[in-house]
Design a protein around this motif. Structure first.
Motif, PDB file in Angstrom:
ATOM      1  N   GLY A   4     -14.284 -27.992  20.903  1.00 12.78           N
ATOM      2  CA  GLY A   4     -15.285 -28.131  19.853  1.00 12.78           C
ATOM      3  C   GLY A   4     -16.646 -27.634  20.289  1.00 12.78           C
ATOM      4  N   ARG A   5     -17.380 -27.155  19.315  1.00 11.44           N
ATOM      5  CA  ARG A   5     -18.732 -26.664  19.544  1.00 11.44           C
ATOM      6  C   ARG A   5     -19.657 -27.843  19.852  1.00 11.44           C
ATOM      7  NH1 ARG A   5     -20.687 -21.959  17.850  1.00 11.44           N
ATOM      8  NH2 ARG A   5     -18.986 -21.644  16.414  1.00 11.44           N
ATOM      9  N   ARG A   6     -20.656 -27.613  20.666  1.00  9.95           N
ATOM     10  CA  ARG A   6     -21.691 -28.610  20.943  1.00  9.95           C
ATOM     11  C   ARG A   6     -23.043 -27.978  20.701  1.00  9.95           C
ATOM     12  NH1 ARG A   6     -16.919 -28.766  23.706  1.00  9.95           N
ATOM     13  NH2 ARG A   6     -16.456 -30.641  24.839  1.00  9.95           N
ATOM     14  N   ALA A  19     -29.594 -24.981  21.741  1.00 13.43           N
ATOM     15  CA  ALA A  19     -28.538 -24.070  22.185  1.00 13.43           C
ATOM     16  C   ALA A  19     -27.210 -24.567  21.633  1.00 13.43           C
ATOM     17  CB  ALA A  19     -28.489 -24.004  23.711  1.00 13.43           C
ATOM     18  N   SER A  20     -26.230 -23.664  21.618  1.00 15.40           N
ATOM     19  CA  SER A  20     -24.893 -24.005  21.149  1.00 15.40           C
ATOM     20  C   SER A  20     -23.887 -23.374  22.093  1.00 15.40           C
ATOM     21  CB  SER A  20     -24.690 -23.467  19.729  1.00 15.40           C
ATOM     22  OG  SER A  20     -23.394 -23.759  19.271  1.00 15.40           O
ATOM     23  N   CYS A  21     -22.634 -23.799  21.957  1.00 13.16           N
ATOM     24  CA  CYS A  21     -21.575 -23.160  22.726  1.00 13.16           C
ATOM     25  C   CYS A  21     -20.414 -22.822  21.798  1.00 13.16           C
ATOM     26  CB  CYS A  21     -21.099 -24.054  23.875  1.00 13.16           C
ATOM     27  SG  CYS A  21     -20.200 -25.527  23.356  1.00 13.16           S
ATOM     28  N   ASP A  22     -19.513 -22.027  22.309  1.00 10.49           N
ATOM     29  CA  ASP A  22     -18.318 -21.667  21.554  1.00 10.49           C
ATOM     30  C   ASP A  22     -17.390 -22.889  21.482  1.00 10.49           C
ATOM     31  OD1 ASP A  22     -16.031 -21.133  23.864  1.00 10.49           O
ATOM     32  OD2 ASP A  22     -18.100 -20.877  24.538  1.00 10.49           O
ATOM     33  N   PRO A  23     -16.404 -22.874  20.579  1.00  9.94           N
ATOM     34  CA  PRO A  23     -15.508 -24.028  20.431  1.00  9.94           C
ATOM     35  C   PRO A  23     -14.704 -24.374  21.692  1.00  9.94           C
ATOM     36  CG  PRO A  23     -15.377 -22.652  18.487  1.00  9.94           C
ATOM     37  CD  PRO A  23     -16.189 -21.892  19.504  1.00  9.94           C
TER      38      PRO A  23
END
Length: 154
Positions: A4-6, A19-23
């Motif tokens: 899951g994305r965070r 910031a975000s990350c990939d799933p």
């Protein structure tokens, strides 16, 4: 490692880096810098980002001293995280140690040729990337979610 994305947040007095990350939780990337002086507006923008990105959790960097203690900045961030948790529930909000994240981000930006003046608006995003990447590595190594969960007080 949970799938899951965070979203990660670096809360500063003037700006808030996101910031975000990939799933798959492999790579953290910058999202935006939210103006931080108007806290209610910043909270609304973060809630909108949570709705847009649909993360499994929001990671908030908790500033600690090098010795591990907490001062006024940590108290302010804890309050910010609690309000964020209320606004984005049921998405959990977690506090993680962010010692040296801004220093690490600034060093990386300088190494890539970005001047301090030009990088000022992006340093908060870069710090959020460092916070998120460290949280992902921690979870990968331990098998447990990073940091501590912020309890939602109604």
């Amino acid at each position: 490692m949970r799938r899951g994305r965070r979203l990660a947040v670096d809360v500063g007095e003037a700006r808030i880096g996101v910031a975000s990350c990939d799933p798959d939780g492999v790579l953290a990337t910058p999202v935006e810098t939210v103006p931080g002086r108007d806290v209610p507006a910043a909270q609304r923008r973060l809630a909108a980002l949570v709705a847009e990105y649909e993360p499994i959790e929001v990671i908030v960097g908790l500033p600690r001293s090098l010795a591990g203690g907490e001062g006024p900045a940590a108290a302010r961030v804890r309050g910010f995280a609690e309000e964020t948790a209320r606004r984005v529930a049921p998405v959990p909000v977690r506090l993680v140690d962010e010692r040296m994240s801004t220093v690490t981000a600034a060093r990386a930006m300088r190494a890539s040729g970005v001047s301090a003046k030009k990088g000022r608006s992006r340093i908060d995003q870069a710090a959020a990337v460092v916070i998120l990447q460290n949280a992902l590595e921690s979870e990968r190594a331990s098998g447990r979610p990073p940091g501590q969960c912020v309890e939602v007080v109604v």
